[in-house]
Motif scaffolding. Structure first.
Motif, PDB file in Angstrom:
ATOM      1  N   ASN A  43       2.362   1.324   8.179  1.00 32.37           N
ATOM      2  CA  ASN A  43       2.312   0.291   7.143  1.00 32.37           C
ATOM      3  C   ASN A  43       1.793   0.921   5.856  1.00 32.37           C
ATOM      4  O   ASN A  43       1.326   2.062   5.853  1.00 32.37           O
ATOM      5  CB  ASN A  43       1.430  -0.881   7.582  1.00 32.37           C
ATOM      6  N   ALA A  44       1.873   0.172   4.780  1.00 29.27           N
ATOM      7  CA  ALA A  44       1.555   0.723   3.458  1.00 29.27           C
ATOM      8  C   ALA A  44       0.083   0.642   3.098  1.00 29.27           C
ATOM      9  O   ALA A  44      -0.288   0.952   1.977  1.00 29.27           O
ATOM     10  CB  ALA A  44       2.378   0.003   2.394  1.00 29.27           C
ATOM     11  N   GLY A 166       6.582  -7.317  14.340  1.00 26.55           N
ATOM     12  CA  GLY A 166       7.840  -7.275  13.610  1.00 26.55           C
ATOM     13  C   GLY A 166       7.771  -7.655  12.158  1.00 26.55           C
ATOM     14  O   GLY A 166       8.803  -7.699  11.482  1.00 26.55           O
ATOM     15  N   VAL A 167       6.574  -7.924  11.636  1.00 22.51           N
ATOM     16  CA  VAL A 167       6.436  -8.252  10.213  1.00 22.51           C
ATOM     17  C   VAL A 167       6.208  -6.946   9.468  1.00 22.51           C
ATOM     18  O   VAL A 167       5.080  -6.487   9.309  1.00 22.51           O
ATOM     19  CB  VAL A 167       5.258  -9.224   9.960  1.00 22.51           C
ATOM     20  N   THR A 168       7.288  -6.311   9.045  1.00 21.79           N
ATOM     21  CA  THR A 168       7.187  -4.988   8.432  1.00 21.79           C
ATOM     22  C   THR A 168       6.996  -5.054   6.924  1.00 21.79           C
ATOM     23  O   THR A 168       6.547  -4.093   6.311  1.00 21.79           O
ATOM     24  CB  THR A 168       8.451  -4.164   8.727  1.00 21.79           C
ATOM     25  N   GLY A 169       7.328  -6.184   6.322  1.00 23.77           N
ATOM     26  CA  GLY A 169       7.128  -6.347   4.886  1.00 23.77           C
ATOM     27  C   GLY A 169       5.789  -6.974   4.599  1.00 23.77           C
ATOM     28  O   GLY A 169       4.986  -7.248   5.491  1.00 23.77           O
ATOM     29  N   LEU A 174       6.407 -10.340  -0.542  1.00 22.58           N
ATOM     30  CA  LEU A 174       6.156  -9.126  -1.310  1.00 22.58           C
ATOM     31  C   LEU A 174       6.609  -7.898  -0.522  1.00 22.58           C
ATOM     32  O   LEU A 174       6.638  -7.904   0.698  1.00 22.58           O
ATOM     33  CB  LEU A 174       4.661  -9.002  -1.628  1.00 22.58           C
ATOM     34  N   SER A 175       6.938  -6.844  -1.254  1.00 27.64           N
ATOM     35  CA  SER A 175       7.285  -5.593  -0.593  1.00 27.64           C
ATOM     36  C   SER A 175       6.040  -5.016   0.066  1.00 27.64           C
ATOM     37  O   SER A 175       4.913  -5.326  -0.344  1.00 27.64           O
ATOM     38  CB  SER A 175       7.830  -4.592  -1.611  1.00 27.64           C
ATOM     39  N   PRO A 176       6.207  -4.165   1.088  1.00 20.46           N
ATOM     40  CA  PRO A 176       5.033  -3.549   1.726  1.00 20.46           C
ATOM     41  C   PRO A 176       4.146  -2.812   0.728  1.00 20.46           C
ATOM     42  O   PRO A 176       2.917  -2.841   0.831  1.00 20.46           O
ATOM     43  CB  PRO A 176       5.652  -2.587   2.743  1.00 20.46           C
ATOM     44  N   GLN A 177       4.764  -2.132  -0.249  1.00 17.09           N
ATOM     45  CA  GLN A 177       3.997  -1.368  -1.219  1.00 17.09           C
ATOM     46  C   GLN A 177       3.178  -2.292  -2.136  1.00 17.09           C
ATOM     47  O   GLN A 177       1.991  -2.040  -2.397  1.00 17.09           O
ATOM     48  CB  GLN A 177       4.930  -0.489  -2.071  1.00 17.09           C
ATOM     49  N   LEU A 178       3.803  -3.366  -2.603  1.00 17.36           N
ATOM     50  CA  LEU A 178       3.085  -4.310  -3.466  1.00 17.36           C
ATOM     51  C   LEU A 178       1.996  -5.020  -2.677  1.00 17.36           C
ATOM     52  O   LEU A 178       0.895  -5.273  -3.190  1.00 17.36           O
ATOM     53  CB  LEU A 178       4.067  -5.322  -4.056  1.00 17.36           C
ATOM     54  N   TRP A 179       2.279  -5.339  -1.426  1.00 16.52           N
ATOM     55  CA  TRP A 179       1.278  -5.980  -0.562  1.00 16.52           C
ATOM     56  C   TRP A 179       0.076  -5.055  -0.357  1.00 16.52           C
ATOM     57  O   TRP A 179      -1.070  -5.490  -0.406  1.00 16.52           O
ATOM     58  CB  TRP A 179       1.920  -6.340   0.770  1.00 16.52           C
ATOM     59  N   SER A 180       0.338  -3.765  -0.176  1.00 16.43           N
ATOM     60  CA  SER A 180      -0.737  -2.796  -0.017  1.00 16.43           C
ATOM     61  C   SER A 180      -1.595  -2.741  -1.271  1.00 16.43           C
ATOM     62  O   SER A 180      -2.834  -2.725  -1.197  1.00 16.43           O
ATOM     63  CB  SER A 180      -0.164  -1.405   0.278  1.00 16.43           C
ATOM     64  N   ALA A 181      -0.942  -2.711  -2.432  1.00 17.11           N
ATOM     65  CA  ALA A 181      -1.681  -2.678  -3.699  1.00 17.11           C
ATOM     66  C   ALA A 181      -2.554  -3.922  -3.842  1.00 17.11           C
ATOM     67  O   ALA A 181      -3.706  -3.844  -4.296  1.00 17.11           O
ATOM     68  CB  ALA A 181      -0.703  -2.577  -4.869  1.00 17.11           C
ATOM     69  N   THR A 219       1.030   9.022  -2.468  1.00 15.49           N
ATOM     70  CA  THR A 219       1.014   9.535  -3.839  1.00 15.49           C
ATOM     71  C   THR A 219       2.355   9.343  -4.547  1.00 15.49           C
ATOM     72  O   THR A 219       2.421   9.400  -5.775  1.00 15.49           O
ATOM     73  CB  THR A 219       0.665  11.038  -3.839  1.00 15.49           C
ATOM     74  N   ASP A 220       3.416   9.124  -3.773  1.00 16.23           N
ATOM     75  CA  ASP A 220       4.741   8.970  -4.368  1.00 16.23           C
ATOM     76  C   ASP A 220       5.100   7.518  -4.643  1.00 16.23           C
ATOM     77  O   ASP A 220       6.223   7.215  -5.044  1.00 16.23           O
ATOM     78  CB  ASP A 220       5.801   9.600  -3.452  1.00 16.23           C
ATOM     79  N   THR A 221       4.138   6.601  -4.433  1.00 12.41           N
ATOM     80  CA  THR A 221       4.409   5.173  -4.615  1.00 12.41           C
ATOM     81  C   THR A 221       3.617   4.665  -5.809  1.00 12.41           C
ATOM     82  O   THR A 221       2.395   4.498  -5.744  1.00 12.41           O
ATOM     83  CB  THR A 221       4.029   4.367  -3.365  1.00 12.41           C
ATOM     84  N   ALA A 222       4.322   4.424  -6.915  1.00 14.91           N
ATOM     85  CA  ALA A 222       3.653   4.084  -8.173  1.00 14.91           C
ATOM     86  C   ALA A 222       2.854   2.784  -8.071  1.00 14.91           C
ATOM     87  O   ALA A 222       1.736   2.690  -8.600  1.00 14.91           O
ATOM     88  CB  ALA A 222       4.692   3.976  -9.290  1.00 14.91           C
ATOM     89  N   ILE A 223       3.385   1.778  -7.384  1.00 11.40           N
ATOM     90  CA  ILE A 223       2.713   0.482  -7.337  1.00 11.40           C
ATOM     91  C   ILE A 223       1.412   0.567  -6.549  1.00 11.40           C
ATOM     92  O   ILE A 223       0.411  -0.068  -6.892  1.00 11.40           O
ATOM     93  CB  ILE A 223       3.652  -0.606  -6.747  1.00 11.40           C
ATOM     94  N   VAL A 224       1.400   1.384  -5.488  1.00  7.05           N
ATOM     95  CA  VAL A 224       0.167   1.572  -4.723  1.00  7.05           C
ATOM     96  C   VAL A 224      -0.852   2.336  -5.564  1.00  7.05           C
ATOM     97  O   VAL A 224      -2.042   1.990  -5.586  1.00  7.05           O
ATOM     98  CB  VAL A 224       0.438   2.311  -3.403  1.00  7.05           C
TER      99      VAL A 224
END
Length: 250
Positions: A43-44, A166-169, A174-181, A219-224
């Motif tokens: 997960n993110a 099964g909830v991968t997003g 929200l996208s996983p990356q935005l959710w992580s942020a 490091t490659d995910t700008a939103i995170v």
């Protein structure tokens, strides 16, 4: 439990926790290390592996806590209040290991929430002692480090559980990356509260370390990266405001 019985029981409970955590990596339990289980539920939000080195200071702190309360001079009713929250924290730590490494991820969530609750109880109990000097270092700092990391671990545990079903997003569409942020910023708000309310810099330091771990893992995910930057800025600014407030109060 009071006096000598309390002291011996808490030392034994702490040693059991340290032993089980060692075995969880050395064996590991049920053939699954925490890292292997976590890697199977990508997960993110989960921080980079190096971040988990924080357990070293936490375990050292638990040992210091247990030994300090076991000193002859601490065989008083003042310290008896530590018994239940500290005992529960140790029991729940071991219980979580057994649940998580046996792949009972759903069961691990309520255990983790119970561990979080026991640490909040312990934290407030220690603060109620109004510790100073060596007592603060032996009791308050370990409680702060432990509670801060479990606050982060609870978010990671719930996120891993969602992935396991099964909830991968992310939530709310929200996208996983935005959710992580967003989760990182939420954790930062918790840190701001502890800084404003308790001037707890140890708690804030653990959060900053966790944020670094989330960043290194993505490091490659700008939103995170942006979420980490905002979260770190909130904690640092709150820390500076806390320091100024304490100086003004002197």
């Amino acid at each position: 439990m009071t006096g000598l019985a309390r002291q011996i029981t808490l030392v034994l409970a702490t040693l059991l926790t340290l032993l089980m955590n060692y075995l969880s990596n050395a064996l590991p339990l049920f053939g699954n290390s925490n890292k292997e289980v976590s890697d199977a539920l990508p997960n993110a939000f989960t921080p980079a592996g190096l971040t988990f080195a924080v357990w070293g200071p936490i375990f050292l702190g638990l040992l210091v806590f247990a030994v300090y309360q076991a000193l002859p001079g601490q065989r008083t009713a003042r310290y008896d209040r530590l018994f239940w929250p500290f005992l529960l924290a140790n029991v729940l730590n071991v219980s979580w290991l057994l649940a998580f490494q046996s792949l009972n991820i759903g069961l691990s969530v309520p255990i983790m929430l119970a561990l979080l609750a026991s640490l909040i109880w312990l934290y407030l109990t220690v603060r109620g002692l109004k510790p100073l000097g060596a007592e603060a270092l032996a009791l308050q700092v370990p409680a702060s480090l432990y509670l801060a990391w479990i606050s982060v671990a609870t978010i990671a545990n719930v996120t891993a559980f969602l992935v396991s079903i099964g909830v991968t997003g992310g939530a709310l569409g929200l996208s996983p990356q935005l959710w992580s942020a967003l989760l990182v910023v939420i954790a930062a708000v918790i840190g701001v509260f502890f800084l404003v309310r308790f001037h707890d810099y140890a708690f804030a330091a653990v959060l900053l370390w966790a944020f670094y771990g989330v960043y290194v893992a993505r490091t490659d995910t700008a939103i995170v990266a942006l979420g980490v930057l905002v979260a770190a800025a909130l904690v640092v600014l709150a820390g500076l405001a806390s320091l100024r407030g304490r100086k003004a109060a002197l």
